[in-house]
Structures are given as structure tokens and as C-alpha cells.
Design an enzyme around this catalytic site. Structure first.
Site, PDB file in Angstrom:
ATOM      1  N   ASP A  19     -57.157  55.266  12.361  1.00 39.61           N
ATOM      2  CA  ASP A  19     -57.160  56.137  13.463  1.00 39.61           C
ATOM      3  C   ASP A  19     -57.514  57.377  13.143  1.00 39.61           C
ATOM      4  O   ASP A  19     -57.801  57.617  12.013  1.00 39.61           O
ATOM      5  CB  ASP A  19     -55.597  55.837  14.258  1.00 39.61           C
ATOM      6  N   HIS A  31     -59.942  54.303  16.902  1.00 38.03           N
ATOM      7  CA  HIS A  31     -59.578  55.469  17.612  1.00 38.03           C
ATOM      8  C   HIS A  31     -60.454  55.500  18.900  1.00 38.03           C
ATOM      9  O   HIS A  31     -61.750  55.433  18.751  1.00 38.03           O
ATOM     10  CB  HIS A  31     -59.672  56.880  17.043  1.00 38.03           C
ATOM     11  N   HIS A  76     -50.501  57.918  13.965  1.00 35.77           N
ATOM     12  CA  HIS A  76     -49.576  58.636  14.377  1.00 35.77           C
ATOM     13  C   HIS A  76     -48.355  57.936  14.922  1.00 35.77           C
ATOM     14  O   HIS A  76     -48.287  57.040  15.097  1.00 35.77           O
ATOM     15  CB  HIS A  76     -50.273  59.568  15.531  1.00 35.77           C
ATOM     16  N   HIS A  87     -48.223  59.682  20.649  1.00 33.77           N
ATOM     17  CA  HIS A  87     -48.664  59.150  22.049  1.00 33.77           C
ATOM     18  C   HIS A  87     -48.488  57.516  21.939  1.00 33.77           C
ATOM     19  O   HIS A  87     -48.448  57.204  20.553  1.00 33.77           O
ATOM     20  CB  HIS A  87     -49.836  59.387  22.540  1.00 33.77           C
TER      21      HIS A  87
HETATM   22 ZN   LIG Z   1     -56.354  57.564  17.952  1.00 30.07          ZN
END
Ligand SMILES: [Zn+2]
Length: 273
Positions: A8, A60, A104, A116
């Protein structure tokens, strides 16, 4: 020994803002190169420790971020979207373990760069069997369905802590310390990449010695709940056959994780429409 590197972008060395990871911004060109370099560092470490085959999944946005012309030639690249297993495309094809690069933290985590869960615009919260899940947990549970453990993660300190809370003894590589959602103390990329390389080396060496973390298994029935940001999004997502609606929340139950994953992606696609 085949390793899947699930990549990502928000957790890549140096990334602190949406501009860094958005294709329409001039800064994006720099950070997709850094993403490729973080992935290459993981490939070097994994191969050094004895991995014989590497497949990389570009996870991503639309899955077209990694620069294939700069990718370590020992790897093959899953690129583009939609693919059947999205961020962990290929995990059902003889993979021994997954390494997360540039991951993340889930929505709502404090001190986490660009936290998120799948969609910043649409998802206010996401739970599996009543427990909050982000992309780290979701993709680990899909991998777990195929008996595949996640053995390493790189990202900020909060992404690493989220993974460590879910997956006992996962190798963690902190490449930046988030001070807020869009500010961090970042390691220079060369230093971060050295850490990623040695983290991947350790993780694959432990796998080889039979000391890898266990696959994340979720026992059925599996109940997911998506809290949408706006009611209109829940109106649309409620069209998913089998979904139940409660205010801005869509609930769905299935017997296995790939079905949950497909329903999650479908609900989010409907919500956008
Ligand atoms: Zn991402």
C-alpha cells in the site's frame, strides 16, 4: 518458498499527505518511486533469507502505482483493478507468507498517517464479529482463510502497533513516527529501506525455522458491519443481496472470509455509485 508482498502507499517512507499518494498531484511521481524502493528492499531481504519466488500485489487505489520498470526482476507484479482478491491478490496460489509494505492504521486511530479503512470518503467504521478491523486485519483474515500468515509490516508506529495487537510476534518496521494524521517524523528513505530489508530477512528466516506467526483465522459465522459516512451511501449499499440495514450501518453475514471480502468491496462500490 513463495512470498506475497502486499503493498500500500500511505505507510511508505516519507508519505504524510494525500497529495503524496494521489495520482493527480505532481508530488505523486516521487512517492510512487519511493513505494517501489520500499518494495524492492523487502524483496532483497526475503530472497536473502531463502524466498524462492516473490509476487507483489499493488494495493493502493487502482493498483497502478509501482514502477514495474524499476521493480526487482526477481518479482512478478499483480497490477490493476479489480482483481479477485484485491490487496492480497495471489494469496490463494501457493503462497507461504505475506509481507505488508506501506500499510496504514484503521479509521479512528490517533497519531496515524492518513488512517482510514478502504475509503476515507465512505467508511466511518468497520467491524468483524463486533471488533474494529482495518485493512491490516481484513487482509490478514482473508490470507488466514488460505492458511497463510502475515509475517511482517512496514508503516508508521500506529500501523505497526495495530498489526502487533492482532498478529502475535509479527515483525514490525517503523519507518516514521506519526505526530498527527498529517505530520510525522520520517526516516530518510535509504535508512527506512535498510530497516525494511533486515525486517523481511528476519521474518522469512523465522518462517523457514518454523517460527512464523500463525495465520489469522476467523471462525464462522462471520458478521461484518460497515458504518457509512452518509445515509445515502447506506441506501445504495443496502442493495447488496443479503445485506441488512440499520441506520447508516450495513450488516452482512457469511461463512468464510473471501465472501465477506467480496461483500465488503461490493457494498463500497455500490455506495460510491
Ligand atoms: Zn492506500
Amino acid at each position: 518458498m513463495k512470498i506475497l508482498i502486499a503493498a500500500d502507499m500511505e505507510g511508505v517512507s516519507g508519505v504524510v499527505a494525500w497529495d503524496h499518494v494521489s495520482t493527480n498531484h505532481p508530488e505523486y511521481a516521487r512517492f510512487r518511486r519511493l513505494m517501489t524502493q520500499d518494495v524492492n528492499a523487502a524483496i532483497r531481504g526475503a530472497c536473502e533469507a531463502g524466498a524462492t519466488e516473490i509476487v507483489v500485489s499493488d494495493g493502493h487505489s487502482h493498483g497502478r502505482n509501482l514502477l514495474i520498470e524499476e521493480l526487482d526482476p526477481r518479482a512478478r507484479l499483480n497490477s490493476g483493478t479489480p482483481s479477485p482478491l484485491s490487496m492480497v491478490q495471489g494469496v490463494d496460489d501457493g503462497v507461504s507468507a505475506v509481507i505488508y509494505i506501506g500499510y496504514h492504521a484503521r479509521i479512528g486511530t490517533p497519531y496515524a498517517i492518513l488512517e482510514h479503512t478502504w475509503s476515507d470518503e465512505r467508511v466511518a467504521d468497520f467491524r468483524i464479529n463486533g471488533k474494529q478491523f482495518g485493512e491490516i486485519g481484513l487482509n490478514a483474515a482473508v490470507s488466514g482463510h488460505f492458511g497463510v500468515p502475515v509475517i511482517m509490516i512496514s508503516g508508521d508506529q500506529s500501523a505497526c502497533a495495530e498489526a502487533a495487537a492482532l498478529i502475535e510476534s509479527i515483525e514490525t518496521v517503523i519507518v516514521k513516527i506519526a505526530k498527527s494524521r498529517m505530520a510525522a517524523e520520517c526516516l530518510p528513505p535509504g535508512i527506512a529501506q535498510d530497516k525494511i530489508q533486515s525486517g523481511a530477512f528476519q521474518a522469512v528466516r523465522r518462517l523457514k525455522n518454523g517460527q512464523a506467526p500463525k495465520p489469522l483465522m476467523i471462525s464462522p459465522p462471520i458478521r461484518m458491519e460497515i458504518d457509512f459516512v452518509q445515509s445515502e451511501m447506506a441506501d445504495k449499499a443496502a442493495l447488496l443481496p443479503g445485506a441488512r440495514r440499520d441506520a447508516r450501518t450495513i450488516k452482512y453475514t457469511a461463512e468464510d472470509m473471501p465472501t465477506i471480502y467480496a461483500a465488503f468491496r461490493t457494498a463500497l462500490a455500490l455506495a460510491r455509485g
